[in-house]
Design an enzyme around this catalytic site. Structure first.
Site, PDB file in Angstrom:
ATOM      1  N   LYS A 260       0.840  -1.199   0.000  1.00  0.00           N
ATOM      2  CA  LYS A 260       0.000   0.000   0.000  1.00  0.00           C
ATOM      3  C   LYS A 260       0.873   1.248   0.000  1.00  0.00           C
ATOM      4  O   LYS A 260       1.695   1.427   0.893  1.00  0.00           O
ATOM      5  CB  LYS A 260      -0.926  -0.020   1.213  1.00  0.00           C
ATOM      6  CG  LYS A 260      -1.871  -1.218   1.221  1.00  0.00           C
ATOM      7  CD  LYS A 260      -2.775  -1.231   2.419  1.00  0.00           C
ATOM      8  CE  LYS A 260      -2.046  -1.389   3.721  1.00  0.00           C
ATOM      9  NZ  LYS A 260      -2.932  -1.640   4.869  1.00  0.00           N
TER      10      LYS A 260
ATOM     11  N   THR B 129      -7.998   9.823   6.948  1.00  0.00           N
ATOM     12  CA  THR B 129      -7.476   8.546   6.458  1.00  0.00           C
ATOM     13  C   THR B 129      -7.415   7.481   7.553  1.00  0.00           C
ATOM     14  O   THR B 129      -6.809   6.438   7.356  1.00  0.00           O
ATOM     15  CB  THR B 129      -6.059   8.745   5.875  1.00  0.00           C
ATOM     16  OG1 THR B 129      -5.216   9.348   6.877  1.00  0.00           O
ATOM     17  CG2 THR B 129      -6.092   9.637   4.645  1.00  0.00           C
TER      18      THR B 129
ATOM     19  N   GLY C  87      -8.161   4.380   9.530  1.00  0.00           N
ATOM     20  CA  GLY C  87      -8.846   3.130   9.229  1.00  0.00           C
ATOM     21  C   GLY C  87      -8.800   2.702   7.782  1.00  0.00           C
ATOM     22  O   GLY C  87      -9.497   1.761   7.398  1.00  0.00           O
TER      23      GLY C  87
ATOM     24  N   GLY D  67      -6.378   1.208   6.135  1.00  0.00           N
ATOM     25  CA  GLY D  67      -5.815  -0.137   6.007  1.00  0.00           C
ATOM     26  C   GLY D  67      -6.803  -1.212   6.424  1.00  0.00           C
ATOM     27  O   GLY D  67      -6.925  -2.249   5.748  1.00  0.00           O
ATOM     28  N   CYS D  68      -7.500  -0.988   7.525  1.00  0.00           N
ATOM     29  CA  CYS D  68      -8.517  -1.938   7.985  1.00  0.00           C
ATOM     30  C   CYS D  68      -9.615  -2.091   6.934  1.00  0.00           C
ATOM     31  O   CYS D  68     -10.034  -3.206   6.605  1.00  0.00           O
ATOM     32  CB  CYS D  68      -9.140  -1.458   9.289  1.00  0.00           C
ATOM     33  SG  CYS D  68      -7.975  -1.124  10.621  1.00  0.00           S
TER      34      CYS D  68
END
Length: 268
Positions: A176, A210, A212, A214-215
């Protein structure tokens, strides 16, 4: 009777509602699946950072997972924050008792705020015991640095980290690039088994909201895998979903730090 596509999130709770199982519940639901949770730790957290972490007893984590899988069943699992060696080993032991088709591991080590969310000794155990079970792992920039041992300051640095990452024991790795400070970013899916790469370029959205991401991305990847899309297509759909959720959230203000994304932008 119709059936749901079922996704279980094994992760920590975020009291601020922007990350952890709260974000997972929203993303899984928005991507058309029935969401379940097995909470591994309770965090006192908001848009400014993490104030406290309280791990749940491993027998309770074990019982939550088995309660969901024994009765409801699952089409995909997303694994997030596993705070300690004991928790990682508990989760891997439980999952070995069930035929799980898809497992997405978000190797949560560092929060968006920069807070370390996992014990240092747990990282090696995660790599050795959990990564081989995963369909795909989804490290962010900070986690890529930890896993590869290389500093990532540019898109080129991200590409240069790939050879080192191929040796960490994962079958597929979604790198990412969202934390890079550049106008155009490219996420990269590495198929380590077949030595293939898929690149997903996008324009970076400038916003503080931004928390959360990744979750939410790992949960949406798990959701599209549950719908039986091929991994590269599931990643593409998940990235498109996340991009729209970030872009819509940029027009909102919540909290005084990193606000949440707008999981339900399609509806309100």
């Amino acid at each position: 009777m119709k059936t749901y596509k079922r996704v279980l999130s094994i992760a920590g709770s975020d009291s601020g509602g922007g990350a952890g199982v709260q974000a997972d519940l929203k993303a899984i639901s928005a991507c058309g699946c029935f969401a379940m949770t097995a909470i591994t730790a309770v965090t006192a957290q908001n848009t400014l950072g993490v104030r406290a972490i309280e791990p749940l007893p491993v027998n309770v984590i074990d019982a939550q997972i088995r309660a969901c899988l024994d009765d409801i069943g699952v089409d995909a699992i997303k694994i997030g924050m596993l705070h300690s060696v004991e928790v990682i080993q508990t989760v891997t032991r439980v999952l070995a008792d069930y035929p799980i088709k898809y497992i997405v591991v978000d190797p949560v080590m560092v929060a968006t705020s920069g807070d370390l969310l996992v014990q240092q000794e747990a990282i090696a155990v995660m790599q050795k015991e959990l990564f081989p079970l995963a369909t795909v792992i989804t490290p962010n920039l900070y986690e890529i640095e930890i896993l590869s041992g290389k500093k990532i300051r540019s898109q080129e640095d991200l590409y240069l980290s790939i050879p080192a990452l191929k040796s960490i024991g994962a079958r597929n790795i979604l790198l990412k690039a969202g934390h890079l400070e550049c106008e155009e970013i490219t996420d990269v899916l590495i198929d380590c088994e077949h030595d293939l790469e898929y690149r997903y370029p996008a324009k970076k959205i400038i916003t503080p909201n931004t928390h959360g991401t990744g979750c939410s991305l790992s949960s949406s990847v798990a959701s599209y895998l549950a719908h039986d899309f091929p991994l590269n297509i599931a990643v593409e759909k998940a990235l498109n979903y996340l991009h729209e959720a970030i872009e819509t959230a940029a027009g909102y203000r919540i909290g005084h730090g990193h606000g949440a994304i707008h999981h339900f932008y399609k509806w309100w």
